[in-house]
Motif scaffolding. Structure first.
Motif, PDB file in Angstrom:
ATOM      1  N   ALA A   1       0.830  -1.209   0.000  1.00 39.43           N
ATOM      2  CA  ALA A   1       0.000   0.000   0.000  1.00 39.43           C
ATOM      3  C   ALA A   1       0.865   1.260   0.000  1.00 39.43           C
ATOM      4  O   ALA A   1       0.505   2.278  -0.597  1.00 39.43           O
ATOM      5  CB  ALA A   1      -0.929  -0.002   1.212  1.00 39.43           C
TER       6      ALA A   1
ATOM      7  N   PHE B   1       0.693   4.230  -2.662  1.00 38.36           N
ATOM      8  CA  PHE B   1       0.596   5.636  -2.264  1.00 38.36           C
ATOM      9  C   PHE B   1       1.562   6.480  -3.082  1.00 38.36           C
ATOM     10  O   PHE B   1       1.204   7.548  -3.605  1.00 38.36           O
ATOM     11  CB  PHE B   1       0.904   5.778  -0.774  1.00 38.36           C
ATOM     12  CG  PHE B   1       0.868   7.193  -0.267  1.00 38.36           C
ATOM     13  CD1 PHE B   1      -0.276   7.688   0.345  1.00 38.36           C
ATOM     14  CD2 PHE B   1       1.966   8.030  -0.386  1.00 38.36           C
ATOM     15  CE1 PHE B   1      -0.317   8.998   0.817  1.00 38.36           C
ATOM     16  CE2 PHE B   1       1.941   9.328   0.076  1.00 38.36           C
ATOM     17  CZ  PHE B   1       0.792   9.815   0.684  1.00 38.36           C
TER      18      PHE B   1
ATOM     19  N   GLY C   1     -11.028  12.100  -1.754  1.00 42.92           N
ATOM     20  CA  GLY C   1     -10.102  11.019  -1.422  1.00 42.92           C
ATOM     21  C   GLY C   1     -10.680  10.081  -0.387  1.00 42.92           C
ATOM     22  O   GLY C   1     -10.487   8.855  -0.459  1.00 42.92           O
ATOM     23  N   PHE C   2     -11.405  10.631   0.585  1.00 40.94           N
ATOM     24  CA  PHE C   2     -12.054   9.792   1.594  1.00 40.94           C
ATOM     25  C   PHE C   2     -13.110   8.902   0.937  1.00 40.94           C
ATOM     26  O   PHE C   2     -13.244   7.716   1.278  1.00 40.94           O
ATOM     27  CB  PHE C   2     -12.693  10.665   2.670  1.00 40.94           C
ATOM     28  CG  PHE C   2     -13.402   9.899   3.745  1.00 40.94           C
ATOM     29  CD1 PHE C   2     -12.706   9.032   4.580  1.00 40.94           C
ATOM     30  CD2 PHE C   2     -14.774  10.028   3.926  1.00 40.94           C
ATOM     31  CE1 PHE C   2     -13.357   8.311   5.575  1.00 40.94           C
ATOM     32  CE2 PHE C   2     -15.434   9.325   4.920  1.00 40.94           C
ATOM     33  CZ  PHE C   2     -14.726   8.459   5.741  1.00 40.94           C
TER      34      PHE C   2
ATOM     35  N   THR D   1      -5.779   0.734  -1.431  1.00 44.43           N
ATOM     36  CA  THR D   1      -6.071   1.835  -0.519  1.00 44.43           C
ATOM     37  C   THR D   1      -4.931   2.844  -0.473  1.00 44.43           C
ATOM     38  O   THR D   1      -5.155   4.048  -0.290  1.00 44.43           O
ATOM     39  CB  THR D   1      -6.341   1.292   0.906  1.00 44.43           C
ATOM     40  OG1 THR D   1      -7.528   0.499   0.878  1.00 44.43           O
ATOM     41  CG2 THR D   1      -6.546   2.428   1.894  1.00 44.43           C
TER      42      THR D   1
ATOM     43  N   MET E   1      -6.383  11.398  -1.016  1.00 45.34           N
ATOM     44  CA  MET E   1      -6.993  12.066   0.131  1.00 45.34           C
ATOM     45  C   MET E   1      -5.997  12.943   0.875  1.00 45.34           C
ATOM     46  O   MET E   1      -6.330  14.046   1.326  1.00 45.34           O
ATOM     47  CB  MET E   1      -7.587  11.024   1.089  1.00 45.34           C
ATOM     48  CG  MET E   1      -8.293  11.631   2.300  1.00 45.34           C
ATOM     49  SD  MET E   1      -9.143  10.399   3.321  1.00 45.34           S
ATOM     50  CE  MET E   1      -7.755   9.503   4.017  1.00 45.34           C
TER      51      MET E   1
ATOM     52  N   VAL F   1     -11.321   6.006  -0.624  1.00 47.67           N
ATOM     53  CA  VAL F   1     -10.907   5.014   0.376  1.00 47.67           C
ATOM     54  C   VAL F   1     -12.080   4.131   0.767  1.00 47.67           C
ATOM     55  O   VAL F   1     -11.992   2.886   0.750  1.00 47.67           O
ATOM     56  CB  VAL F   1     -10.317   5.704   1.622  1.00 47.67           C
ATOM     57  CG1 VAL F   1     -10.074   4.681   2.729  1.00 47.67           C
ATOM     58  CG2 VAL F   1      -9.016   6.422   1.278  1.00 47.67           C
TER      59      VAL F   1
ATOM     60  N   GLN G   1      -3.319   3.996  -2.930  1.00 47.51           N
ATOM     61  CA  GLN G   1      -3.552   4.960  -4.006  1.00 47.51           C
ATOM     62  C   GLN G   1      -4.670   5.931  -3.637  1.00 47.51           C
ATOM     63  O   GLN G   1      -4.595   7.130  -3.945  1.00 47.51           O
ATOM     64  CB  GLN G   1      -3.901   4.219  -5.297  1.00 47.51           C
ATOM     65  CG  GLN G   1      -3.980   5.126  -6.521  1.00 47.51           C
ATOM     66  CD  GLN G   1      -4.283   4.347  -7.792  1.00 47.51           C
ATOM     67  OE1 GLN G   1      -4.826   3.245  -7.738  1.00 47.51           O
ATOM     68  NE2 GLN G   1      -3.943   4.901  -8.936  1.00 47.51           N
ATOM     69  N   THR G   2      -5.710   5.428  -2.975  1.00 47.72           N
ATOM     70  CA  THR G   2      -6.814   6.308  -2.593  1.00 47.72           C
ATOM     71  C   THR G   2      -6.402   7.265  -1.472  1.00 47.72           C
ATOM     72  O   THR G   2      -6.809   8.432  -1.467  1.00 47.72           O
ATOM     73  CB  THR G   2      -8.031   5.476  -2.153  1.00 47.72           C
ATOM     74  OG1 THR G   2      -7.671   4.630  -1.052  1.00 47.72           O
ATOM     75  CG2 THR G   2      -8.529   4.596  -3.287  1.00 47.72           C
ATOM     76  N   VAL G   3      -5.600   6.785  -0.533  1.00 44.37           N
ATOM     77  CA  VAL G   3      -5.107   7.664   0.529  1.00 44.37           C
ATOM     78  C   VAL G   3      -4.197   8.742  -0.061  1.00 44.37           C
ATOM     79  O   VAL G   3      -4.161   9.880   0.424  1.00 44.37           O
ATOM     80  CB  VAL G   3      -4.358   6.850   1.610  1.00 44.37           C
ATOM     81  CG1 VAL G   3      -3.663   7.773   2.608  1.00 44.37           C
ATOM     82  CG2 VAL G   3      -5.331   5.937   2.351  1.00 44.37           C
TER      83      VAL G   3
ATOM     84  N   LEU H   1     -12.520   0.009  -0.239  1.00 46.78           N
ATOM     85  CA  LEU H   1     -12.660  -1.041   0.773  1.00 46.78           C
ATOM     86  C   LEU H   1     -14.022  -1.728   0.681  1.00 46.78           C
ATOM     87  O   LEU H   1     -14.130  -2.944   0.831  1.00 46.78           O
ATOM     88  CB  LEU H   1     -12.465  -0.443   2.172  1.00 46.78           C
ATOM     89  CG  LEU H   1     -11.051   0.074   2.479  1.00 46.78           C
ATOM     90  CD1 LEU H   1     -11.013   0.738   3.850  1.00 46.78           C
ATOM     91  CD2 LEU H   1     -10.036  -1.065   2.423  1.00 46.78           C
TER      92      LEU H   1
ATOM     93  N   SER I   1      -7.961  -4.792  -2.183  1.00 43.99           N
ATOM     94  CA  SER I   1      -8.495  -3.457  -1.880  1.00 43.99           C
ATOM     95  C   SER I   1      -7.635  -2.738  -0.854  1.00 43.99           C
ATOM     96  O   SER I   1      -7.485  -1.507  -0.904  1.00 43.99           O
ATOM     97  CB  SER I   1      -9.940  -3.561  -1.380  1.00 43.99           C
ATOM     98  OG  SER I   1     -10.006  -4.137  -0.080  1.00 43.99           O
TER      99      SER I   1
END
Length: 406
Positions: free
Chosen positions: A9, A13, A244-245, A133, A140, A248, A135-137, A252, A129
């Motif tokens: 992860a 990021f 971004g939240f 995460t 965010m 995330v 990448q999504t964080v 998930l 997932s």
């Protein structure tokens, strides 16, 4: 979260931040490189081209154990971002961004395979997932932080910070990611044999047109928030954190549902959420509340589909094409981003109405839903649900033998 997934992860990021942060620091980079904003757009497209070209690494690296591949990709992340920070002119920055993009698709394809390998039985999508995460964080926290760093210090510091992060990630991967056996060596041509079937093209088509639809609007989300939502420019970074939240939570949620239902069905559901969101962006006049909600909504749907699509392509490539399959998702994703930005820009140019890019994206998003539904209907007949049933013993629930169930 398992330490191995945390290390992966961290790599996701670094890639997510490197890909999207340029959009936030483009004015500073353009000024430093002495080019116009439109010309500085090449700094973004160079990364996307690198993502597509980087898949070749997997073609010739098929015999290399996945962990060693991941380590090599992170070294490329370090080099690409460090060169970006040290760039002296526009051509050098374009080349550096191309290098930074090379490991992107290859990393996610390989990391998906490792995440599936270390996952508990029946929790493969959840493991993927968790990896995604990162990448999504990045969207965010990483992108807003990088933008602020560029505004208050230097845009070069943003890329320098990403290089340091990637260096720490290199250590984490070396320590925490276990050795996983290399995939079956099917030869160079054999890695692409799975693409002779129609099924994988349905998935890749859905990724491409789905992201084309979303990025028709997402490419212009900042001015949309300002002109339609009435927010000041200073508030936009906070709203990007909200988006971004949503990514995330969506990532998930999609991972958990995928483990308990059809993979393509889950992706179709997430794509439907995004398509409805785009339609509402066009139909609702706009206010601070509605734009905030819709920003979260579409971002939720965007990454809800990430895990199921990654797993679908890795499974489609079983027999030697797993890494290529996983990387192909990222290639289709980035191509969709580029085309969506172009189509959205054409729609926006027709009167400057920031509702129109969303309308332009709706047909693409709906087409993606259709492709995923057709795939699920024709190719996803076995859901694995029967393997997840457990026997219920009557003595455990106080029932009689006649009520024993499975």
């Amino acid at each position: 979260m398992k330490k191995s997934l945390l290390a992966l992860a961290a790599g996701a990021f670094a890639l997510g931040a490197a890909e999207f942060v340029m959009m936030g620091i483009l004015p500073q980079a353009a000024e430093a490189m002495h080019v116009s904003i439109p010309s500085a757009g090449h700094f973004i497209s160079a990364y996307a081209i690198g993502v597509c070209a980087g898949t070749v690494i997997l073609v010739f690296g098929r015999k290399i154990p996945p962990k060693r591949l991941i380590l090599a990709f992170i070294v490329l992340i370090i080099i690409g971002n460090l060169l970006s920070a040290l760039s002296l002119n526009a051509p050098m920055l374009i080349a550096a961004r191309f290098i930074a993009g090379l490991p992107h698709g290859a990393f996610f394809g390989t990391a998906t395979l490792i995440a599936k390998s270390v996952a508990d039985p029946g929790k493969e999508a959840k493991a993927v997932s968790m990896m995604v995460t990162g990448q999504t964080v990045a969207n965010m926290i990483g992108v807003p932080a990088g933008t602020l760093l560029a505004q208050h210090m230097s845009w070069r510091m943003t890329f320098a910070a990403l290089s340091i992060w990637a260096l720490l990630t290199l250590l984490l991967v070396a320590l925490w990611v276990p050795d996983v056996a290399a995939i079956k060596d099917a030869g160079i041509a054999g890695q692409f044999r799975f693409l002779r079937r129609r099924g994988p093209w349905f998935i890749l088509g859905a990724v491409f047109v789905g992201n084309t639809g979303i990025f028709c609007w997402w490419s212009y989300v900042s001015p949309w928030l300002i002109h339609i939502g009435g927010f000041s420019a200073s508030v936009v970074p906070a709203l990007m954190m909200l988006a971004g939240f949503g990514m995330v939570v969506g990532g998930l949620s999609g991972g958990m549902l995928t483990d308990n239902w059809r993979h393509a069905g889950t992706a179709a559901l997430g794509q439907s959420i995004s398509a409805i969101g785009l339609l509402l962006v066009f139909l609702i006049p706009g206010s601070a509340v509605s734009t905030g909600i819709l920003t979260f909504w579409v971002a939720f749907g965007l990454f809800f589909i990430s895990s199921p699509q990654q797993i679908l392509m890795v499974e489609a490539g079983e027999g030697g094409g797993e890494l290529i399959g996983g990387a192909a998702v990222q290639v289709a994703f980035n191509l969709g981003n580029a085309v969506g930005s172009l189509v959205g820009g054409i729609a926006l140019a027709d009167g400057g109405d920031y509702h129109l890019p969303a309308l332009a994206g709706v047909p693409f998003a709906v087409f993606a839903v259709v492709l995923l539904i057709v795939y699920s209907w024709r190719h996803e007949t076995h859901t694995g649900a029967i393997n997840r049933l457990r026997q219920v013993h009557p003595e455990a629930i106080g029932s009689t033998p006649e009520t024993t169930q499975v």
